[in-house]
Structure formats: C-alpha cells, structure tokens
Design an enzyme around this catalytic site. Structure first.
Site, PDB file in Angstrom:
ATOM      1  N   SER A   2       1.482   0.757  -8.254  1.00  0.00           N
ATOM      2  CA  SER A   2       0.674  -0.447  -8.081  1.00  0.00           C
ATOM      3  C   SER A   2       1.145  -1.582  -8.965  1.00  0.00           C
ATOM      4  CB  SER A   2      -0.787  -0.132  -8.414  1.00  0.00           C
ATOM      5  OG  SER A   2      -0.904   0.204  -9.792  1.00  0.00           O
ATOM      6  N   GLY A   3       2.028  -1.283  -9.916  1.00  0.00           N
ATOM      7  CA  GLY A   3       2.415  -2.291 -10.883  1.00  0.00           C
ATOM      8  C   GLY A   3       1.472  -2.350 -12.065  1.00  0.00           C
ATOM      9  N   GLY A   4       0.568  -1.385 -12.158  1.00  0.00           N
ATOM     10  CA  GLY A   4      -0.372  -1.301 -13.272  1.00  0.00           C
ATOM     11  C   GLY A   4       0.105  -0.341 -14.336  1.00  0.00           C
ATOM     12  N   VAL A   5      -0.660  -0.253 -15.418  1.00  0.00           N
ATOM     13  CA  VAL A   5      -0.239   0.561 -16.555  1.00  0.00           C
ATOM     14  C   VAL A   5      -0.248   2.053 -16.230  1.00  0.00           C
ATOM     15  CG1 VAL A   5      -2.562   0.646 -17.552  1.00  0.00           C
ATOM     16  CG2 VAL A   5      -0.568   0.947 -19.026  1.00  0.00           C
ATOM     17  N   ASP A   6      -1.210   2.531 -15.449  1.00  0.00           N
ATOM     18  CA  ASP A   6      -1.317   3.958 -15.175  1.00  0.00           C
ATOM     19  C   ASP A   6      -0.132   4.489 -14.361  1.00  0.00           C
ATOM     20  OD1 ASP A   6      -3.747   4.148 -16.526  1.00  0.00           O
ATOM     21  OD2 ASP A   6      -4.910   3.677 -14.747  1.00  0.00           O
ATOM     22  N   SER A   7       0.160   3.841 -13.246  1.00  0.00           N
ATOM     23  CA  SER A   7       1.268   4.314 -12.423  1.00  0.00           C
ATOM     24  C   SER A   7       2.597   4.131 -13.138  1.00  0.00           C
ATOM     25  CB  SER A   7       1.285   3.594 -11.070  1.00  0.00           C
ATOM     26  OG  SER A   7       1.454   2.203 -11.219  1.00  0.00           O
ATOM     27  N   MET A  26       2.594   0.126  -1.421  1.00  0.00           N
ATOM     28  CA  MET A  26       2.081  -0.262  -0.112  1.00  0.00           C
ATOM     29  C   MET A  26       1.873  -1.768  -0.046  1.00  0.00           C
ATOM     30  SD  MET A  26      -0.844   2.575   0.721  1.00  0.00           S
ATOM     31  CE  MET A  26      -1.984   1.764  -0.415  1.00  0.00           C
ATOM     32  N   CYS A  87      -8.759   4.704   2.017  1.00  0.00           N
ATOM     33  CA  CYS A  87      -7.339   4.392   1.872  1.00  0.00           C
ATOM     34  C   CYS A  87      -6.561   5.610   1.403  1.00  0.00           C
ATOM     35  CB  CYS A  87      -7.156   3.241   0.885  1.00  0.00           C
ATOM     36  SG  CYS A  87      -5.434   2.900   0.485  1.00  0.00           S
ATOM     37  N   GLY A 112      -0.910   7.739 -10.810  1.00  0.00           N
ATOM     38  CA  GLY A 112      -1.483   7.596 -12.142  1.00  0.00           C
ATOM     39  C   GLY A 112      -2.972   7.873 -12.180  1.00  0.00           C
ATOM     40  N   CYS A 184      -8.678  -4.350  -3.495  1.00  0.00           N
ATOM     41  CA  CYS A 184      -7.338  -4.931  -3.470  1.00  0.00           C
ATOM     42  C   CYS A 184      -7.158  -5.909  -2.324  1.00  0.00           C
ATOM     43  CB  CYS A 184      -6.289  -3.824  -3.384  1.00  0.00           C
ATOM     44  SG  CYS A 184      -6.278  -2.880  -1.826  1.00  0.00           S
TER      45      CYS A 184
END
Length: 239
Positions: A2-7, A26, A87, A112, A184
C-alpha cells in the site's frame, strides 16, 4: 503493498529472511471529486528503495462491482458495510492473488496485517494476533482455507510502535507516514461524497425510545448503526 509503514516493513523483513520479494499494488477507483490516491506511487518508490520489482494491477472494474456498489447499496438499505472485508475476500486475496499466480508465477502472498498464521500438524489456521489492540483477523476471515498455507504475515508478533521503530532503523522513507483509517476509494474522506447523487433520499424524524420526535435527519444513507456524533441533536445524555 500500500505504500504504508506496515507493508513496507513486512517486505523488508521478508528480504532479510532470504525471500525473493515482489511488490504488488492494486489500482482501485477513486470516486471523490478533486482528489487522487498516491498509493501506487508511494509503493513504487518504496520498492525502488528496497531494490525489488513492483507491479501495479488495475482492478478498478471488479473493485467497483464487488466492493463499491455493495457499499452504496448497503447504506441506502440502512446497513453499515465493511468494504475492507469485501475487498480482502473478493479482490485482494481473490482476483489479485489469482492474477499474481497466473501472470507472474507468484504462489505466496504476504501482507502487513496484524494477525497470526499458524501451521500445525500439516494444517494452517488464521488466529488472533498477539497484539489484541491491533488485531486484524476479522478483515482476513474470508481468505479461502486452501490459500492459508501460502499466506505470510511478517508482523504477526509485532506492536505498531515497534514496527515504526523498525522502519526508522532501516531508513525506510515511510517510517513517519500517518496510518490510514478511512475508505481508500473515497480518498479517505467522507463516504457520503461517493454515494450516488441521483439516488432517492427520504429525510425524516429522529425518535427517542418513547416515540417522541427529538430531531430531523437527512436520510438513512447519511448515518451508521450506533452513530452518536454528527446527528444535529443534543439531548443532554448519550442517545
């Protein structure tokens, strides 16, 4: 991704464990006027930083049919939907996984999410994460059992603060990125902006438990089950 910290930290941990990692993101429809999503660009930049390949897959049409339209129908029917669950079950761990396997030869998927994938006696189970305040098992329950042996959750024993520190220690550009908590495809804004403008609305009365009229509402689609704020009424006690 997703471009977030977790992933991002999940991908970094997998690399450190010796896995060959590819980032998948996606492309979903963004329906709010005048806004756009940076998820694909953020994920692409992060993958470049990690030195891994990155693919973005446009699932807009299927996403609209399987997630957005049921979301809209539910609100007009007086229900409060959970689009993330739909989703995950139908798109992310359904269509996207199928495409990754067919087109890229990728059989194993990692995310993540904060939950546990437990492998015991030749069987694989999904269980609550060790961090109960951040447990996300509910969002993953729709993954078919046949997929679970190929599903990996590198953060399953981590705390959120710990994950941020891990991102900082690895110099990841997203270490301080704020956590996404909203929808999102509404660009993380007010969900009501993506409801059909031409759908019929039926304003009416708010009633208390005795049937007394205590205010007016704008139509059932503007509210969620159990909502207490933003009703435009003040009773002096929790409604």
């Amino acid at each position: 991704m997703s471009g977030g910290v977790d992933s991002s930290v999940a991908a970094s941990l997998l690399l450190e464990q010796g896995f060959i990692v590819t980032g998948l993101t996606m492309q979903v429809p963004i329906l709010a006027d005048g806004v756009s999503s940076n998820a694909v660009n953020d994920a692409s930049a992060l993958c470049e930083q990690l030195g891994i390949a990155h693919y973005s897959i446009d699932v807009s049409d299927d996403f609209h049919a399987c997630v957005v339209q049921p979301f809209q129908r539910d609100y007009f029917a007086g229900r409060t939907p959970n689009p993330c669950v739909d989703c995950n079950a139908r798109i992310k761990f359904g269509l996207l996984w199928d495409l990754a396997e067919k087109e890229l030869g990728i059989a194993n998927i990692a995310t993540g999410h904060y939950a546990l994938v437990v492998r015991e006696n030749g069987k694989t189970f999904l269980r609550r994460g060790l961090n109960h305040q951040k447990d996300q098992t509910y969002f993953l329950y729709g993954i078919p059992a046949t997929r679970l042996p190929h599903f990996y959750l590198p953060l399953m024993a981590k705390e959120k603060d710990e994950v941020r520190k891990m991102a900082q220690a690895r110099g990841l550009s997203v270490a301080q990125k704020t956590e996404s908590m909203d929808i999102c495809f509404a660009a993380e804004g007010d969900y009501r902006t993506i409801l059909p403008k031409d759908a019929p609305t039926a304003p009416g009365d708010f009633l208390d438990h005795t049937g007394k009229v205590v205010g007016r509402h704008e139509g059932i689609q503007h509210y969620t089950v159990g909502q207490r704020k933003g009703l435009g009424i003040a009773l002096g006690y929790p409604a």
